[in-house]
Each structure stands twice: as C-alpha cells, then as structure tokens.
Design a protein around this motif. Structure first.
Motif, PDB file in Angstrom:
ATOM      1  N   LEU A   1       0.864  -1.181   0.000  1.00 16.70           N
ATOM      2  CA  LEU A   1       0.000   0.000   0.000  1.00 16.70           C
ATOM      3  C   LEU A   1       0.899   1.229   0.000  1.00 16.70           C
ATOM      4  CD1 LEU A   1      -2.594  -1.127   2.712  1.00 16.70           C
ATOM      5  CD2 LEU A   1      -2.560  -1.646   0.267  1.00 16.70           C
ATOM      6  N   LEU A   2       0.764   2.073  -1.036  1.00 17.12           N
ATOM      7  CA  LEU A   2       1.671   3.193  -1.224  1.00 17.12           C
ATOM      8  C   LEU A   2       0.922   4.524  -1.188  1.00 17.12           C
ATOM      9  CD1 LEU A   2       3.778   1.806  -4.222  1.00 17.12           C
ATOM     10  CD2 LEU A   2       4.015   1.306  -1.789  1.00 17.12           C
ATOM     11  N   ASP A   3       1.640   5.566  -0.811  1.00 19.45           N
ATOM     12  CA  ASP A   3       1.055   6.905  -0.841  1.00 19.45           C
ATOM     13  C   ASP A   3       1.240   7.522  -2.223  1.00 19.45           C
ATOM     14  OD1 ASP A   3       3.700   7.821  -1.000  1.00 19.45           O
ATOM     15  OD2 ASP A   3       3.820   8.258   1.144  1.00 19.45           O
ATOM     16  N   GLU A   4       0.879   8.786  -2.354  1.00 24.01           N
ATOM     17  CA  GLU A   4       0.907   9.468  -3.652  1.00 24.01           C
ATOM     18  C   GLU A   4       2.285   9.417  -4.295  1.00 24.01           C
ATOM     19  OE1 GLU A   4      -0.574  11.394  -6.890  1.00 24.01           O
ATOM     20  OE2 GLU A   4      -1.819  11.038  -5.112  1.00 24.01           O
ATOM     21  N   ARG A   5       3.332   9.496  -3.505  1.00 22.76           N
ATOM     22  CA  ARG A   5       4.691   9.531  -4.031  1.00 22.76           C
ATOM     23  C   ARG A   5       5.321   8.152  -4.158  1.00 22.76           C
ATOM     24  NH1 ARG A   5       7.258  14.462  -3.679  1.00 22.76           N
ATOM     25  NH2 ARG A   5       9.249  13.438  -3.235  1.00 22.76           N
ATOM     26  N   GLY A   6       4.595   7.110  -3.731  1.00 23.56           N
ATOM     27  CA  GLY A   6       5.109   5.752  -3.842  1.00 23.56           C
ATOM     28  C   GLY A   6       5.777   5.239  -2.591  1.00 23.56           C
ATOM     29  N   GLY A   7       5.655   5.960  -1.481  1.00 20.12           N
ATOM     30  CA  GLY A   7       6.209   5.481  -0.224  1.00 20.12           C
ATOM     31  C   GLY A   7       5.266   4.512   0.459  1.00 20.12           C
ATOM     32  N   LEU A   8       5.803   3.636   1.291  1.00 20.90           N
ATOM     33  CA  LEU A   8       4.981   2.663   1.997  1.00 20.90           C
ATOM     34  C   LEU A   8       4.103   3.349   3.036  1.00 20.90           C
ATOM     35  CD1 LEU A   8       7.496  -0.268   2.659  1.00 20.90           C
ATOM     36  CD2 LEU A   8       5.532  -0.307   1.111  1.00 20.90           C
ATOM     37  N   VAL A   9       2.813   3.045   2.990  1.00 18.72           N
ATOM     38  CA  VAL A   9       1.898   3.502   4.027  1.00 18.72           C
ATOM     39  C   VAL A   9       2.009   2.600   5.255  1.00 18.72           C
ATOM     40  CG1 VAL A   9      -0.562   3.781   4.609  1.00 18.72           C
ATOM     41  CG2 VAL A   9       0.316   4.598   2.413  1.00 18.72           C
TER      42      VAL A   9
ATOM     43  N   THR B   1      -0.284  -2.313  -4.975  1.00 12.44           N
ATOM     44  CA  THR B   1       0.497  -3.064  -5.951  1.00 12.44           C
ATOM     45  C   THR B   1       1.101  -4.306  -5.304  1.00 12.44           C
ATOM     46  OG1 THR B   1       2.274  -2.854  -7.604  1.00 12.44           O
ATOM     47  CG2 THR B   1       2.635  -1.774  -5.487  1.00 12.44           C
ATOM     48  N   THR B   2       1.850  -5.031  -6.076  1.00  9.54           N
ATOM     49  CA  THR B   2       2.538  -6.241  -5.616  1.00  9.54           C
ATOM     50  C   THR B   2       3.928  -5.870  -5.093  1.00  9.54           C
ATOM     51  OG1 THR B   2       3.566  -6.649  -7.752  1.00  9.54           O
ATOM     52  CG2 THR B   2       1.361  -7.571  -7.404  1.00  9.54           C
ATOM     53  N   SER B   3       4.650  -6.867  -4.600  1.00 15.22           N
ATOM     54  CA  SER B   3       6.038  -6.630  -4.193  1.00 15.22           C
ATOM     55  C   SER B   3       6.877  -6.198  -5.388  1.00 15.22           C
ATOM     56  CB  SER B   3       6.624  -7.889  -3.548  1.00 15.22           C
ATOM     57  OG  SER B   3       6.481  -9.007  -4.409  1.00 15.22           O
ATOM     58  N   SER B   4       6.628  -6.794  -6.565  1.00 12.31           N
ATOM     59  CA  SER B   4       7.407  -6.416  -7.749  1.00 12.31           C
ATOM     60  C   SER B   4       7.090  -4.985  -8.169  1.00 12.31           C
ATOM     61  CB  SER B   4       7.146  -7.389  -8.903  1.00 12.31           C
ATOM     62  OG  SER B   4       5.767  -7.492  -9.203  1.00 12.31           O
ATOM     63  N   GLY B   5       5.829  -4.571  -8.019  1.00 10.29           N
ATOM     64  CA  GLY B   5       5.480  -3.192  -8.340  1.00 10.29           C
ATOM     65  C   GLY B   5       6.178  -2.205  -7.421  1.00 10.29           C
ATOM     66  N   TYR B   6       6.241  -2.552  -6.138  1.00  7.69           N
ATOM     67  CA  TYR B   6       6.889  -1.663  -5.178  1.00  7.69           C
ATOM     68  C   TYR B   6       8.390  -1.557  -5.451  1.00  7.69           C
ATOM     69  CZ  TYR B   6       8.961   0.121  -0.920  1.00  7.69           C
ATOM     70  OH  TYR B   6       9.705   0.850  -0.033  1.00  7.69           O
ATOM     71  N   VAL B   7       9.061  -2.697  -5.630  1.00 12.17           N
ATOM     72  CA  VAL B   7      10.505  -2.659  -5.867  1.00 12.17           C
ATOM     73  C   VAL B   7      10.808  -1.996  -7.215  1.00 12.17           C
ATOM     74  CG1 VAL B   7      12.607  -4.042  -6.084  1.00 12.17           C
ATOM     75  CG2 VAL B   7      10.889  -4.657  -4.382  1.00 12.17           C
ATOM     76  N   THR B   8       9.945  -2.216  -8.212  1.00  9.18           N
ATOM     77  CA  THR B   8      10.098  -1.518  -9.492  1.00  9.18           C
ATOM     78  C   THR B   8      10.072  -0.011  -9.288  1.00  9.18           C
ATOM     79  OG1 THR B   8       9.178  -3.281 -10.863  1.00  9.18           O
ATOM     80  CG2 THR B   8       9.006  -1.048 -11.719  1.00  9.18           C
TER      81      THR B   8
ATOM     82  N   LEU C   1       0.606  -2.057 -16.597  1.00  9.09           N
ATOM     83  CA  LEU C   1       1.210  -3.378 -16.695  1.00  9.09           C
ATOM     84  C   LEU C   1       2.017  -3.532 -17.982  1.00  9.09           C
ATOM     85  CD1 LEU C   1      -1.810  -5.579 -15.526  1.00  9.09           C
ATOM     86  CD2 LEU C   1       0.071  -4.671 -14.140  1.00  9.09           C
ATOM     87  N   VAL C   2       3.129  -4.259 -17.888  1.00 10.11           N
ATOM     88  CA  VAL C   2       3.909  -4.636 -19.064  1.00 10.11           C
ATOM     89  C   VAL C   2       4.167  -6.136 -19.004  1.00 10.11           C
ATOM     90  CG1 VAL C   2       5.007  -2.366 -19.184  1.00 10.11           C
ATOM     91  CG2 VAL C   2       6.167  -4.237 -17.997  1.00 10.11           C
ATOM     92  N   SER C   3       4.554  -6.708 -20.118  1.00  9.46           N
ATOM     93  CA  SER C   3       4.788  -8.147 -20.207  1.00  9.46           C
ATOM     94  C   SER C   3       6.217  -8.505 -19.796  1.00  9.46           C
ATOM     95  CB  SER C   3       4.552  -8.633 -21.643  1.00  9.46           C
ATOM     96  OG  SER C   3       3.199  -8.483 -22.006  1.00  9.46           O
ATOM     97  N   PRO C   4       6.435  -9.762 -19.387  1.00  8.92           N
ATOM     98  CA  PRO C   4       7.810 -10.216 -19.138  1.00  8.92           C
ATOM     99  C   PRO C   4       8.691  -9.965 -20.356  1.00  8.92           C
ATOM    100  CG  PRO C   4       6.246 -11.844 -18.338  1.00  8.92           C
ATOM    101  CD  PRO C   4       5.448 -10.824 -19.092  1.00  8.92           C
TER     102      PRO C   4
ATOM    103  N   VAL D   1       4.677   1.201 -12.546  1.00  6.62           N
ATOM    104  CA  VAL D   1       4.535   0.172 -13.571  1.00  6.62           C
ATOM    105  C   VAL D   1       4.909  -1.165 -12.942  1.00  6.62           C
ATOM    106  CG1 VAL D   1       5.311  -0.616 -15.851  1.00  6.62           C
ATOM    107  CG2 VAL D   1       5.159   1.826 -15.370  1.00  6.62           C
ATOM    108  N   ASP D   2       4.281  -2.240 -13.423  1.00  4.89           N
ATOM    109  CA  ASP D   2       4.552  -3.566 -12.863  1.00  4.89           C
ATOM    110  C   ASP D   2       4.421  -4.612 -13.963  1.00  4.89           C
ATOM    111  OD1 ASP D   2       5.088  -5.542 -11.013  1.00  4.89           O
ATOM    112  OD2 ASP D   2       3.179  -5.380  -9.956  1.00  4.89           O
ATOM    113  N   THR D   3       4.958  -5.804 -13.688  1.00  6.03           N
ATOM    114  CA  THR D   3       4.775  -6.911 -14.616  1.00  6.03           C
ATOM    115  C   THR D   3       3.359  -7.463 -14.514  1.00  6.03           C
ATOM    116  OG1 THR D   3       5.437  -9.174 -15.153  1.00  6.03           O
ATOM    117  CG2 THR D   3       5.783  -8.465 -12.888  1.00  6.03           C
ATOM    118  N   ARG D   4       2.751  -7.749 -15.641  1.00  5.94           N
ATOM    119  CA  ARG D   4       1.407  -8.315 -15.649  1.00  5.94           C
ATOM    120  C   ARG D   4       1.406  -9.764 -15.152  1.00  5.94           C
ATOM    121  NH1 ARG D   4      -1.040  -6.911 -19.863  1.00  5.94           N
ATOM    122  NH2 ARG D   4       0.537  -5.563 -20.830  1.00  5.94           N
TER     123      ARG D   4
END
Length: 492
Positions: free
Chosen positions: A103-111, A138-145, A192-195, A153-156
């Motif tokens: 769960l992220l805030d407007e700037r992408g920081g962890l809530v 988002t997912t863990s991959s979305g957050y680390v991305t 979302l983008v593809s692998p 952006v995240d992988t679909r």
C-alpha cells in the motif's frame, strides 16, 4: 511459444550485443543477486537474509520496516562490488515474491509494511476508503520496481488471487464487477507490461543506493515460481518441476488459461502467452527444514554447518525412519485451516537424523500425492522431475524425491533458478538474445540427475499408509480446536 491473448513483449529499439545482466531474486527468506553473462554463467553473487516476519498484530504477517527494498539494496551493492565492473551491466531483471501486497502513498512510499503472502488480508477484498493515505495498491514487484525506476509500472505476470485481472489477456479486467469484487479501483493500480519488456531505468537515487549505474534498463519478469520454472528450462509437458522453496509446489507447462479440474490451478508464465499449471503444495515447506535445523544448531560445534550434519545423519537412517512420519502442515492450507504439523511414531530410538529425514520424506510423500493428482487431472504422465530451490542443494532430499516419485530427479546447473530466470528475461529485454527460446537454450544448462534407488520399493509400500494419515489426524486436530471432528478429510 504461443501468444494467446497476451500482447508480445516489445523488442528493444537499440538491442545490445554484449554486457552482463544483474538478476535480482527477492524471495521469502532472502534476496539473492547475481551478475550473469549471455551464456548463463554467474560471474558474481551476493545474498542478504530478510528479517523474520512481523506477526505482532493478530491477523497480520508483514515484512518489517522496508525490509524488501533494504535487502535488495544490500545484495545489489555487494554483488556489483564483487563483480567490480558496473559499467558492463546492461540490464536488471527483477523477480520478487508473489501474492504480497504493498500500500503506497501518492509519491510511492509505503503507508505500512509490505504484506506477506501469508497475511490473510491479501486474499480478501481491499477497502479503498479505510486509509485515505493509500493512493496505490500493488505487488512486491510493483513496489521494488518503483524504488528502482520511480515509475508506477509492474509486470502483468505477477497478478494472481484477489486482483481484477483477466486471466486470458493478462491485463486489467474490462468487467466492472471484478473491481467491485476485489475492492480495487483501476485508478489505484499500476500500468502493466509483459515479461521481457522494460519497466523503466534505474534512477540516480536508486543508483546511489544499489551501485547499479543510473540509466540501466529494469526488465519485467513474472511471479517467482514462473521465473524459477523459466530458469529451470521447464518447457516440456511430460516434465514436472518440484520447487523446493519456502512454499513447495509442483508445476508443468500448458496453453490454456483455465484449469481442467481442482488438481491444479493456472498461473501466468514467464513469457507472453505462456501458462504454468501448478498443483497444491506445502506452505512453509523448506522453512520447516530450516526450523528444525535452527532448533538443533545450538548443540553443534562452532563452524559446523547444521545442514551438512543433518544430511549426513539422515543418509544413515533407513528409509521410513523406523516408523517416524511427519505431517508438513506447519502452516495450514487455506482449505483445511485446522491442520497442524505433526511428528508421529517416536519410540525412543530415533535421533535428530531420523527427524530430519522424516521431514524430507513427508515433503516428498505429500508432493507425490499432488503430482499424481495433477497427472490424473491433465491426462498426462511426467517422465522426469526437475528439482529446484534450496532443497535441491541437498543430495539426501533429491534422492528421497527420486525414490518416492520413482522417476529420475534432475537438478539445474545453477541452484538459484529464479535468479537465472530473471537473467533470461533481462537478456531478452535488451536484445542479448532474440527471444525466450533462444535465451533459455543459451543460458540454462542441465545439472546432475539422480535415479531412483533401492529405497523406491520401501516408499512404494509406505505410501498407502502415509496417504491414509489425514483421515485419522484431521478429526483429532479439528477436535483439539473445538471444531466438529466428523467433517470428512480432504485429500488431493
């Protein structure tokens, strides 16, 4: 490879012809980072453990603090320093744990800290009005991305479970009911983008933290199990992959986005249009092995590896452990929440080697049941078993798997298959290889193969007794928790 309804990955505008890739495998217990060349050879590697899950709040299982990103930063810095030539890195392949939620805030920081896949909240609908600070889910991959690139952006291919995703297109659903069901408005979700596609490039801030040069492309992979399958070279429908990690599952490849029956479910693969058929599994699978190892580690001399001692002692224990059996539900499956782990059959003659072997046998017996159920459901048989994950490093575990499943068990040459799969995706994303098939052919090599031995006959005779255990233990465990003990046991 079939493309189905999923958009193919974009080819890079300026493909590179040389260089190395940085493969990030952000797992459940540690983050491993490898520097890999176009031939799949590991040139440098580093690993950093994650902290224990924070379970201090009932009903919550989270990664404390900013643990995921902190471990990525530390492992990347160590791997880049060990390689010593960061200017040769042409891409980052990013693989993270599936089923987590950030769960992220407007700037992408962890809530709040990232929810583990074991947190009950990730399986239910999200309450978008509960915390006004939450802008993105988002997912863990979305957050680390986002931490690497600054993009939302995240992988679909890392969306399974309670997300409004169309299983056929691997894109956000066009059915409004899916957003109501999951409680996730489209405007709170990443693009979302593809692998094999680029998620973005490493920012100056991420470069300063990780040592990876700014401007290096970050390439999408998939969920960790699918990336592991890619790194094992799983491409044939007559092969099954036994992933011996924190969550143990068996997998094979397929072309349909929908399961044939309840013996398996369908997960997105690591290449566009590819699907992975996955059986039921063991939650906290190899974690249970680590749990027992840590219990006895204090009684060993300094400098002695507990894993080596336990494997040596287990190898000397006859198959069947003198009647000692292990039920592996140290974390109960969602469809049988009353189950608990159990060790049955002590008579005073068994030592720690027998307990260790009983846990390994319990893993193999349980997964043999799941593999056979998937064979029946798919109407096909598996001639070969691939083994990967931390458990594949154990010769005893690999031999027990071969004996219980009564077919050859083959390891990959590189034990961190998810890391190699991430390297494959990165190599495709920047044009080191023209596509996934070519990249797998060039980068994935077979390891040693273990044939079934004399103990296979012992396990064949023990299997019916092991499979019958749940019918006896389920009523007891239900009764101990104040539930109706008469409910029928569910066995795959």
């Amino acid at each position: 490879m079939a493309t189905g309804g999923v958009r193919p990955a974009h080819r890079p505008v300026r493909p590179v012809s040389r260089g190395v890739v940085l493969a990030v495998d952000n797992g459940s217990q540690s983050t491993k980072v490898s520097v890999v060349n176009a031939e799949g050879r590991v040139l440098a590697q580093a690993s950093r453990p994650l902290h224990a899950y924070d379970v201090s709040v009932p009903g919550r299982v989270v990664h404390p603090g900013d643990d995921l990103w902190d471990s990525v930063v530390a492992a990347c810095g160590a791997a880049v320093a060990a390689y010593g030539r960061p200017e040769e890195i042409v891409a980052v392949g990013l693989c993270t744990i599936r089923y987590c939620r950030a769960l992220l805030d407007e700037r992408g920081g962890l809530v709040e800290p990232v929810m583990s896949w074991m947190d009950p909240r990730v399986a239910g609908p999200f309450d978008a009005a509960a915390d006004p600070r939450v802008r993105w889910v988002t997912t863990s991959s979305g957050y680390v991305t986002h931490r690497f690139t600054g993009r939302f952006v995240d992988t679909r291919a890392n969306y399974a479970g309670a997300w409004p995703v169309d299983q056929e297109t691997a894109d956000w659903s066009e059915d409004p009911a899916d957003y109501v069901r999951t409680g996730l408005p489209r405007e709170m979700l990443f693009d979302l983008v593809s692998p094999g596609e680029r998620l973005g490039v490493v920012t100056e801030a991420a470069s300063a933290a990780t040592g990876v040069p700014a401007g290096v492309p970050v390439v999408a992979t998939a969920n960790d199990k699918a990336v592991e399958a890619l790194g094992c070279g799983l491409r044939s429908p007559d092969t099954v992959l036994l992933s011996l990690g924190t969550y143990i599952a068996s997998m094979t490849v397929g072309t349909s986005p929908f399961p044939r029956d309840d013996s398996h479910w369908v997960n997105f693969g690591s290449a566009p249009g590819e699907y992975l058929y996955e059986s039921g599994g063991i939650r906290r699978g190899m974690w249970t092995v680590s749990w027992f190892r840590d219990l006895v580690a204090g009684g060993l001399p300094p400098g002695v590896r507990p894993e080596a001692v336990l494997d040596d002692e287990a190898a000397a224990v006859p198959a069947g452990c003198g009647g000692l059996v292990a039920l592996l539900d140290w974390l109960a499956p969602p469809d049988a929440p009353w189950r608990r782990g159990a060790l049955l059959g002590f008579d005073g003659s068994q030592g720690r080697g027998a307990i260790h072997r009983a846990i390994l046998e319990g893993i193999a017996m349980t997964m043999a049941r799941h593999v056979e159920a998937m064979e029946r459901g798919l109407g096909r048989s598996f001639s070969t078993v691939l083994v990967s994950g931390g458990g594949a490093r154990s010769d005893v575990m690999t031999q027990v798997v071969a004996d219980v499943l009564r077919r050859p068990a083959r390891r990959t040459a590189f034990t961190d298959a998810a890391g190699l799969g991430a390297a494959v995706c990165a190599a495709v994303g920047v044009g080191l290889h023209p596509g996934f098939d070519a990249a797998v052919d060039a980068m994935v090599r077979e390891g040693s193969e273990v044939a079934p031995g004399p103990d296979a006959a012992v396990y064949r005779d023990l299997r019916p007794r092991y499979d019958a255990l749940l019918a006896h233990t389920d009523p007891l465990l239900r009764a101990l928790q104040g539930l109706d003990p008469s409910a029928e046991a569910r066995v795959p």
